[in-house]
Write a protein that holds these residues in place. Structure first.
Motif, PDB file in Angstrom:
ATOM      1  N   PHE A 263     -27.314  24.810 -31.086  1.00  0.00           N
ATOM      2  CA  PHE A 263     -26.119  24.296 -30.412  1.00  0.00           C
ATOM      3  C   PHE A 263     -25.202  25.426 -29.925  1.00  0.00           C
ATOM      4  O   PHE A 263     -24.222  25.161 -29.232  1.00  0.00           O
ATOM      5  N   PHE A 264     -25.519  26.655 -30.306  1.00  0.00           N
ATOM      6  CA  PHE A 264     -24.619  27.777 -30.098  1.00  0.00           C
ATOM      7  C   PHE A 264     -25.260  28.847 -29.213  1.00  0.00           C
ATOM      8  O   PHE A 264     -26.456  29.109 -29.313  1.00  0.00           O
ATOM      9  N   SER A 265     -24.460  29.478 -28.379  1.00  0.00           N
ATOM     10  CA  SER A 265     -24.834  30.727 -27.721  1.00  0.00           C
ATOM     11  C   SER A 265     -24.156  31.848 -28.487  1.00  0.00           C
ATOM     12  O   SER A 265     -22.932  31.816 -28.694  1.00  0.00           O
ATOM     13  N   SER A 266     -24.938  32.829 -28.934  1.00  0.00           N
ATOM     14  CA  SER A 266     -24.417  33.855 -29.828  1.00  0.00           C
ATOM     15  C   SER A 266     -24.772  35.250 -29.330  1.00  0.00           C
ATOM     16  O   SER A 266     -25.743  35.430 -28.596  1.00  0.00           O
ATOM     17  N   ARG A 267     -23.975  36.219 -29.782  1.00  0.00           N
ATOM     18  CA  ARG A 267     -24.197  37.612 -29.397  1.00  0.00           C
ATOM     19  C   ARG A 267     -24.110  38.504 -30.635  1.00  0.00           C
ATOM     20  O   ARG A 267     -23.255  38.281 -31.499  1.00  0.00           O
ATOM     21  N   PRO A 268     -24.967  39.527 -30.724  1.00  0.00           N
ATOM     22  CA  PRO A 268     -24.818  40.496 -31.812  1.00  0.00           C
ATOM     23  C   PRO A 268     -23.595  41.370 -31.570  1.00  0.00           C
ATOM     24  O   PRO A 268     -23.218  41.639 -30.422  1.00  0.00           O
ATOM     25  N   ALA A 269     -22.973  41.824 -32.647  1.00  0.00           N
ATOM     26  CA  ALA A 269     -21.765  42.628 -32.514  1.00  0.00           C
ATOM     27  C   ALA A 269     -21.560  43.461 -33.766  1.00  0.00           C
ATOM     28  O   ALA A 269     -22.159  43.208 -34.822  1.00  0.00           O
ATOM     29  N   HIS A 270     -20.697  44.447 -33.629  1.00  0.00           N
ATOM     30  CA  HIS A 270     -20.206  45.165 -34.804  1.00  0.00           C
ATOM     31  C   HIS A 270     -18.755  44.768 -34.993  1.00  0.00           C
ATOM     32  O   HIS A 270     -17.951  44.845 -34.061  1.00  0.00           O
ATOM     33  N   VAL A 271     -18.428  44.323 -36.211  1.00  0.00           N
ATOM     34  CA  VAL A 271     -17.087  43.822 -36.503  1.00  0.00           C
ATOM     35  C   VAL A 271     -16.443  44.682 -37.581  1.00  0.00           C
ATOM     36  O   VAL A 271     -17.041  44.926 -38.645  1.00  0.00           O
ATOM     37  N   GLU A 272     -15.246  45.144 -37.310  1.00  0.00           N
ATOM     38  CA  GLU A 272     -14.413  45.813 -38.300  1.00  0.00           C
ATOM     39  C   GLU A 272     -13.148  44.987 -38.498  1.00  0.00           C
ATOM     40  O   GLU A 272     -12.670  44.336 -37.563  1.00  0.00           O
ATOM     41  N   VAL A 273     -12.599  45.027 -39.703  1.00  0.00           N
ATOM     42  CA  VAL A 273     -11.401  44.257 -40.025  1.00  0.00           C
ATOM     43  C   VAL A 273     -10.229  45.208 -40.182  1.00  0.00           C
ATOM     44  O   VAL A 273     -10.288  46.170 -40.963  1.00  0.00           O
ATOM     45  N   GLU A 274      -9.176  44.939 -39.447  1.00  0.00           N
ATOM     46  CA  GLU A 274      -7.967  45.750 -39.513  1.00  0.00           C
ATOM     47  C   GLU A 274      -7.171  45.370 -40.758  1.00  0.00           C
ATOM     48  O   GLU A 274      -6.835  44.192 -40.958  1.00  0.00           O
ATOM     49  N   THR A 275      -6.892  46.344 -41.611  1.00  0.00           N
ATOM     50  CA  THR A 275      -6.157  46.071 -42.852  1.00  0.00           C
ATOM     51  C   THR A 275      -4.785  46.732 -42.897  1.00  0.00           C
ATOM     52  O   THR A 275      -3.970  46.380 -43.761  1.00  0.00           O
ATOM     53  N   THR A 280      -1.366  44.179 -36.402  1.00  0.00           N
ATOM     54  CA  THR A 280      -2.750  43.735 -36.246  1.00  0.00           C
ATOM     55  C   THR A 280      -3.473  43.483 -37.560  1.00  0.00           C
ATOM     56  O   THR A 280      -4.675  43.242 -37.567  1.00  0.00           O
ATOM     57  N   SER A 281      -2.771  43.508 -38.697  1.00  0.00           N
ATOM     58  CA  SER A 281      -3.425  43.262 -39.975  1.00  0.00           C
ATOM     59  C   SER A 281      -4.153  41.914 -39.948  1.00  0.00           C
ATOM     60  O   SER A 281      -3.592  40.893 -39.573  1.00  0.00           O
ATOM     61  N   GLY A 282      -5.419  41.943 -40.335  1.00  0.00           N
ATOM     62  CA  GLY A 282      -6.237  40.733 -40.322  1.00  0.00           C
ATOM     63  C   GLY A 282      -7.021  40.529 -39.043  1.00  0.00           C
ATOM     64  O   GLY A 282      -7.804  39.588 -38.948  1.00  0.00           O
ATOM     65  N   MET A 283      -6.849  41.402 -38.089  1.00  0.00           N
ATOM     66  CA  MET A 283      -7.585  41.283 -36.827  1.00  0.00           C
ATOM     67  C   MET A 283      -9.055  41.647 -37.046  1.00  0.00           C
ATOM     68  O   MET A 283      -9.383  42.593 -37.756  1.00  0.00           O
ATOM     69  N   THR A 284      -9.955  40.879 -36.461  1.00  0.00           N
ATOM     70  CA  THR A 284     -11.364  41.246 -36.423  1.00  0.00           C
ATOM     71  C   THR A 284     -11.632  41.946 -35.093  1.00  0.00           C
ATOM     72  O   THR A 284     -11.518  41.341 -34.036  1.00  0.00           O
ATOM     73  N   VAL A 285     -11.957  43.227 -35.180  1.00  0.00           N
ATOM     74  CA  VAL A 285     -12.209  44.037 -33.991  1.00  0.00           C
ATOM     75  C   VAL A 285     -13.696  43.925 -33.685  1.00  0.00           C
ATOM     76  O   VAL A 285     -14.537  44.452 -34.430  1.00  0.00           O
ATOM     77  N   VAL A 286     -14.036  43.237 -32.627  1.00  0.00           N
ATOM     78  CA  VAL A 286     -15.418  42.875 -32.318  1.00  0.00           C
ATOM     79  C   VAL A 286     -15.916  43.727 -31.158  1.00  0.00           C
ATOM     80  O   VAL A 286     -15.359  43.685 -30.062  1.00  0.00           O
ATOM     81  N   ASP A 287     -16.976  44.497 -31.420  1.00  0.00           N
ATOM     82  CA  ASP A 287     -17.560  45.370 -30.400  1.00  0.00           C
ATOM     83  C   ASP A 287     -18.948  44.840 -30.048  1.00  0.00           C
ATOM     84  O   ASP A 287     -19.908  45.030 -30.790  1.00  0.00           O
ATOM     85  N   PHE A 288     -19.034  44.173 -28.902  1.00  0.00           N
ATOM     86  CA  PHE A 288     -20.325  43.656 -28.446  1.00  0.00           C
ATOM     87  C   PHE A 288     -21.203  44.754 -27.850  1.00  0.00           C
ATOM     88  O   PHE A 288     -22.381  44.527 -27.593  1.00  0.00           O
ATOM     89  N   ARG A 289     -20.643  45.930 -27.636  1.00  0.00           N
ATOM     90  CA  ARG A 289     -21.390  47.016 -27.004  1.00  0.00           C
ATOM     91  C   ARG A 289     -21.976  47.998 -28.005  1.00  0.00           C
ATOM     92  O   ARG A 289     -22.684  48.921 -27.625  1.00  0.00           O
TER      93      ARG A 289
END
Length: 320
Positions: A263-275, A280-289
């Motif tokens: 049901f989903f279209s998905s992409r691989p990514a690297h995710v870092e969490v800003e603490t 920006t605390s709690g932000m998920t920094v998503v790098d699809f590249r």
């Protein structure tokens, strides 16, 4: 995807086992309903964390739901009531003082299991390696504590799906979604653990809206619709907003991913969490590249297929 195709997919899905770590919560309760109603899901345990409301409330809500639905041999355990390092943040302004909006269920006649949620997570995954899908729909405190106590759960979990984060926006702050914002240190531990985190975030779940048309279908569910599904799906609204068109059922989507990733279209990514960021605390920094990936990020939902699946599941629920 038309209704007949959804039903065909339903019958082609193999039985899956799910351990649901949650903080009920309006949408967590709806997610528990989906896991209970889908005959292809075996809900093996429910673990509770403080989040939408305090731990005592999330645990009581899970116990009430379990008795309302007639759970048999499904342990419900209480876990962390506070984030790893910071003060607790709750969302009672969204979910109501006790977490279930306007829903009032009888007090549970049984207590939570005599085991901490972290230990239940570890022992469940250890005893059935590679067969239990771990789904987290609240702050990731229990998951981080389990990882710190037993890193091998990364290998034992059949998959790990969260409802949390986003790649474009927040809902608690402009940058951060609530589940990650509530314990960003736990989220950082979780994303760095070495497994693939399926991050079902706001960009995806805001496509799953209980619109007025969807709510009309919910009313056809009889007692379940009247007593639970409709009030849970309509409690938080904004009549003053002319663009308002319904309430998102965020956590339901994370459970749906386990049995119906098509049901989903998905992409691989690297995710870092800003603490540490002031804004920006709690932000998920998503790098699809990125060349290396630690996450799968669904970006688009087949909305019609999703709702057909949800209604098929809810319609199968037989109340005691």
């Amino acid at each position: 995807m038309v209704r007949a195709e959804v039903r065909a997919l339903w019958h082609s899905v193999a039985m899956v086992k799910i351990l649901l770590d949650c903080d009920p919560g309006l949408d967590d309760a709806l997610a528990i309903l989906l896991a209970h109603g889908d005959p292809n899901i075996e809900l093996v345990a429910v673990t509770c964390v403080g989040g939408n409301v305090a731990l005592a409330n999330t645990t009581r809500n899970a116990l009430q739901l379990g008795e309302y639905l007639g759970f048999e041999n499904i342990p419900i355990a209480a876990g962390a009531g506070e984030p790893l390092v910071r003060a607790a943040e709750h969302a009672s302004h969204v979910h109501g003082t006790e977490g279930m909006g306007s829903v009032s269920l009888p007090d549970p006649s049984t207590a939570a299991a005599d085991i901490h949620a972290v230990d239940l997570i570890i022992e469940t995954l250890r005893s059935q390696p590679g067969t239990v899908h771990l789904v987290a729909t609240g702050p990731l405190t229990n998951i981080a504590l389990a990882l710190q106590k037993e890193p091998a759960i990364v290998e034992w979990a059949a998959s790990f799906v969260i409802m949390g984060g986003s790649f474009t926006r927040g809902n608690t702050t402009p940058a951060a979604e609530f589940n990650i914002y509530a314990d960003p240190e736990a989220a950082a531990v979780t994303f760095a653990a070495g497994w693939d985190v399926v991050m079902v975030g706001l960009d995806l779940t805001l496509q799953a809206i209980a619109t007025p048309e969807v709510v009309d279908r919910m009313r056809l569910l009889g007692r379940l619709g009247d007593e639970l599904v409709v009030p849970l799906s309509t409690f938080w609204n904004d009549d003053k907003n002319p663009e308002w068109n319904g309430q998102a059922v965020h956590d339901v989507v994370a459970v749906a991913y386990v049995t119906h990733p098509e049901f989903f279209s998905s992409r691989p990514a690297h995710v870092e969490v800003e603490t540490a960021g002031e804004f920006t605390s709690g932000m998920t920094v998503v790098d699809f590249r990125a060349d290396s990936h630690n996450a799968t990020v669904p970006t688009r939902l087949d909305v019609d297929a999703f709702w057909e699946y949800v209604f098929e599941s809810y319609a199968r629920i037989q109340l005691p």
